[in-house]
Write an enzyme that holds these catalytic residues in place. Sequence first.
Site, PDB file in Angstrom:
ATOM      1  N   CYS A  63      32.819 -17.726 -15.187  1.00 25.88           N
ATOM      2  CA  CYS A  63      32.428 -18.257 -13.882  1.00 25.88           C
ATOM      3  C   CYS A  63      31.394 -19.373 -14.028  1.00 25.88           C
ATOM      4  CB  CYS A  63      31.865 -17.133 -13.015  1.00 25.88           C
ATOM      5  SG  CYS A  63      31.419 -17.680 -11.355  1.00 25.88           S
ATOM      6  N   GLY A  94      46.240 -19.892 -13.185  1.00 22.85           N
ATOM      7  CA  GLY A  94      45.345 -19.742 -12.047  1.00 22.85           C
ATOM      8  C   GLY A  94      45.755 -20.621 -10.886  1.00 22.85           C
ATOM      9  N   ARG A  95      45.093 -21.784 -10.762  1.00 25.53           N
ATOM     10  CA  ARG A  95      45.284 -22.634  -9.576  1.00 25.53           C
ATOM     11  C   ARG A  95      46.715 -23.115  -9.396  1.00 25.53           C
ATOM     12  NH1 ARG A  95      41.667 -27.328 -10.513  1.00 25.53           N
ATOM     13  NH2 ARG A  95      42.073 -26.829 -12.685  1.00 25.53           N
TER      14      ARG A  95
END
Length: 380
Positions: free
Chosen positions: A111, A237-238
């Site tokens: 993160c 992911g995206r």
Amino acid sequence: MTNDAATPLQIGPHTVWPPVVLAPMAGITNAPFRTLCREFSGGKGLFVSEMITTRALVERDAKTMRLIHFDGTEKPRSIQLYGVDPVTVGKAVRMIVDEDLADHIDLNFGCPVPKVTRKGGGSALPYKRNLLRSILREAVGNAGSLPVTIKMRKGIDDDHITFLDAGRIAVEEGVTAVALHGRTAAQHYGGTADWEAIARLKEAVPEIPVLGNGDIWSADDAVRMMRETGCDGVVVGRGCLGRPWLFGDLVTAFEGGDAFTAPTLREVARVMLRHATLLGEWLESEERGVIDFRKHVAWYTKGFSIGSDMRKKLAITSSLDELDAHLSELDLDQSWPVGADGPRGRTSGRNRVVLPDGWLDDPYDCAAVSADAELDTSGG
């Protein structure tokens, strides 16, 4: 493009085919979205939950307990944990084992959000090698037969690269597999992912599977990453935002096909309604489900000719009937837009990474991270 050399991914006792993992994304990869992705993949692949903070899990926070719910068809059940305190991480892992809450545990060290890194958490944490080791030791030591994997970034910035050291520590502490997002924390989601770093990590930790993450927007990208880096699997992911059918394409690519999904707007609208419906069922409120779905509208409709007024209407719907009515007003026979397979989601560029005072002074000191580093956020 197909990958004839790809082999199943082994995560402890779990064989994953194709070697494709849904990346945990806060507010996105909840049970309804995982259901959609699994439906398109025919149940193939590995689908990881939203990030769960270890402190919230141990304290049995009501929202967190909802997030760890798995559909009966989800096998293996995969949870991603985020923790900064070795003892708390160990307690959370032990709770998962004792109460049979999951079959696989992933730990988030990727993160890049400032409110996390300024406390020493997320992608800042691997810089403190001994703290990282302590967390992994507690996690693996309490996991019993459950495999523990980690997801991380290259490092804090170009001057503070950590992924090779972190990979070796992971191997030494019994981690089952490592995933690398080929960006530093400073890059956030901007620029181009460094796939060469994924290849270097694979060379450095040949004992365990290495998964690559970053800039996988299509099935061809996934196959190309594996060919170019030698990695054992990919984390998506995206690229799947507003495109859960991407997991069907990934299965097709790895199994030798080349007929990829290019849905009409009518087909996309059907998926949108199903997604919103599943959210409502999960949240036990149609209105809450549709409101939660609003964030997905721009991703699903990217590239289609809709008009700004209708986009605004779709973004403020609060019932399934209203969503269906607005969608029915569109030209639903539109073909899949050229270029809609490209980048989506956050694309913020280089940022100064906010860190605790003196964080970079000594990478080996036994730093303690403040408990308030465990915030309800995610990424990586």
